[in-house]
Design a protein around this motif. Structure first.
Motif, short mmCIF file in Angstrom:
data_model
loop_
_atom_site.label_atom_id
_atom_site.label_comp_id
_atom_site.label_asym_id
_atom_site.label_seq_id
_atom_site.Cartn_x
_atom_site.Cartn_y
_atom_site.Cartn_z
N ALA A 177 4.81 0.99 12.91
CA ALA A 177 3.67 0.57 12.09
C ALA A 177 2.42 0.41 12.95
O ALA A 177 1.33 0.82 12.55
CB ALA A 177 3.99 -0.73 11.36
N TRP A 188 -5.29 5.82 18.03
CA TRP A 188 -4.06 5.60 17.24
C TRP A 188 -3.71 6.93 16.56
O TRP A 188 -4.52 7.50 15.82
CB TRP A 188 -4.34 4.52 16.20
N GLN A 198 -4.35 -0.82 14.60
CA GLN A 198 -2.93 -0.56 14.80
C GLN A 198 -2.66 0.28 16.06
O GLN A 198 -1.52 0.58 16.38
CB GLN A 198 -2.34 0.12 13.56
N TRP A 204 -4.90 10.51 9.68
CA TRP A 204 -5.66 10.15 8.46
C TRP A 204 -7.03 10.81 8.49
O TRP A 204 -7.55 11.24 7.45
CB TRP A 204 -5.82 8.63 8.33
N ARG A 220 -1.65 7.93 14.15
CA ARG A 220 -1.64 8.08 12.69
C ARG A 220 -3.07 8.06 12.15
O ARG A 220 -3.38 8.75 11.18
CB ARG A 220 -0.76 7.02 12.03
N TYR A 232 6.77 6.63 3.76
CA TYR A 232 5.68 7.61 3.78
C TYR A 232 5.86 8.64 4.88
O TYR A 232 5.27 9.73 4.81
CB TYR A 232 4.30 6.96 3.80
N TRP A 282 0.79 -1.23 0.00
CA TRP A 282 0.00 0.00 0.00
C TRP A 282 0.83 1.28 0.00
O TRP A 282 0.34 2.33 -0.41
CB TRP A 282 -0.97 0.00 1.18
N ASP A 319 -8.04 5.04 7.57
CA ASP A 319 -7.01 5.40 6.57
C ASP A 319 -7.63 5.72 5.20
O ASP A 319 -7.08 6.48 4.41
CB ASP A 319 -6.01 4.26 6.39
N1 GLY Z 1 -2.58 2.66 6.29
C1 GLY Z 1 -1.87 1.84 7.22
C2 GLY Z 1 -0.99 2.60 8.08
O1 GLY Z 1 -1.12 3.80 8.26
O2 GLY Z 1 -0.10 1.99 8.65
#
Ligand code: GLY
Length: 382
Positions: free
Chosen positions: A349, A234, A226, A240, A236, A362, A59, A164
């Protein structure tokens, strides 16, 4: 942002110097992370033993091209476009494979094919991006009004949507704007409305995964994903949501998307530690002190997009918070030297992963993008 321009100029200089050699060294790869020697891996390695959703389907594969397009926008140097296209061409093979593809065709093809088309008008990129958008639209569940995230690998995920995906919607908005066909945008808005209703909690924190009954569309439950656990936050995922709702606002002008982005942003503002270092989850225990520089950069980018749409007097708190996060990264979590291919360090992660604090392509993408936003240059690729 006049008051931070000097800082941004300094960091942009460091980014340019680093990316000059990193891009040439890794021109034939699609990197995800660095190894113990600081060298990037290659998700496009044909000899690799990949899961169906990894390898060319991984991804994050669009972010390498995205970094190169950001540098192309900044410097105008053709070689960045040439290297970006090497990965774009390789990724087109995903469509033949098809089985391993997932909703992250947005993350994969917006910073590559859409960026190429927006910046150079490349007709091949337009076709690739419209193909990706069509696959993404095909994952829409009309009863539950959500876009299905993943395919069944270890469990039944037919009813799963994840926060996400707010970023993947960008591909759908672009496809409608480009083709004049409203279906893509309609699907994107229906999904965004479902996320507002079922993911965003009253305090502005968000769920990572929400499971719906794929037959009836009813919400079944949320999963911690995650993050630290069910009901946690979370970081991240917060990013998102914040930046993702801004993308929906930018493409539709719908006020409720801006308000939701701000609600999520205010939760982040209230929970960012004094150190400026972003944990993996805003609800995690103090120890172990796992951090996620990648989530930090996504949140910073979201703050800056939000700030850019607010009047003077309301925007400064978000600008200051974004720059505080980015400064912390630049001063203590970045490697601008020759020993590591990646810039941003200490990414994670997931909270419960066995490994923490490594690099992720990223993170570099969102860091570089955010520094350009502070400087006020570059077109939004999303
Ligand atoms: N889209 C999966 C992540 O942010 O790890």
């Amino acid at each position: 942002m006049k008051r931070y321009e000097e800082w941004a100029d300094t960091v942009i200089g460091q980014i340019r110097r680093k990316m000059e050699w990193v891009s040439e060294k890794n021109r034939d790869k699609i990197p995800y992370r660095t190894d113990k020697n600081g060298d990037y891996d290659d998700r496009s390695d044909p000899s690799g033993q990949w899961r169906p959703d990894d390898g060319l389907n991984w991804w994050t594969n669009g972010f390498w091209g995205g970094i190169l397009w950001l540098l192309y926008q900044d410097t105008g140097e053709e070689r960045y476009a040439r290297i970006a296209r090497i990965s774009e061409r390789k990724m087109e093979k995903c469509f033949q494979d098809f089985y391993g593809l997932h909703h992250d065709v947005g993350f994969m093809f917006v910073p590559t094919a859409v960026a190429d088309y927006k910046l150079t008008g490349n007709p091949d990129s337009r076709r690739t991006a419209l193909h990706g958008a069509t696959l993404l639209a095909g994952r829409f569940n009309p009863v539950g009004r959500f876009i299905r995230a993943w395919n069944d690998l270890e469990e039944d995920t037919r009813g799963w949507a994840i926060i996400d995906c707010m970023f993947n919607l960008s591909l759908l908005y672009w496809a409608s704007e480009e083709s004049g066909d409203p279906r893509f945008r309609q699907i994107a808005m229906l999904h965004a409305d479902t996320v507002r209703e079922h993911f965003v909690r009253p305090d502005g924190s968000v769920c990572h995964i929400v499971e719906f009954d794929p037959q009836t569309g009813e919400r079944v439950k949320s999963h911690g994903g995650q993050g630290y656990g069910e009901g946690s936050s979370w970081t991240r995922g917060q990013g998102w949501a914040l930046y993702g709702f801004m993308i929906s606002y930018i493409h539709t002008g719908r006020r409720e998307y801006l308000d939701t982005a701000r609600q999520v942003a205010d939760y982040c503002l209230a929970n960012i530690p004094d150190s400026g270092i972003i944990p993996v989850d805003f609800c995690q225990p103090a120890e172990p002190a796992y951090e996620d520089s990648c989530g930090a950069c996504v949140i910073a980018g979201g703050f800056l997009e939000l700030a850019g749409r607010l009047p003077a007097g309301e925007r400064e708190a978000y600008e200051d918070a974004a720059v505080r996060i980015l400064r912390t990264i630049a001063d203590s979590r970045a490697d601008f030297g020759p020993d590591c291919d990646a810039i941003v360090q200490n990414c994670s992660a997931a909270y419960h992963s066995p490994e923490h604090h490594f690099t992720m392509s990223y993170a570099d993408y969102y860091f570089i993008e955010a520094v350009y936003k502070v400087k006020g240059v570059g077109r939004l690729l999303w």
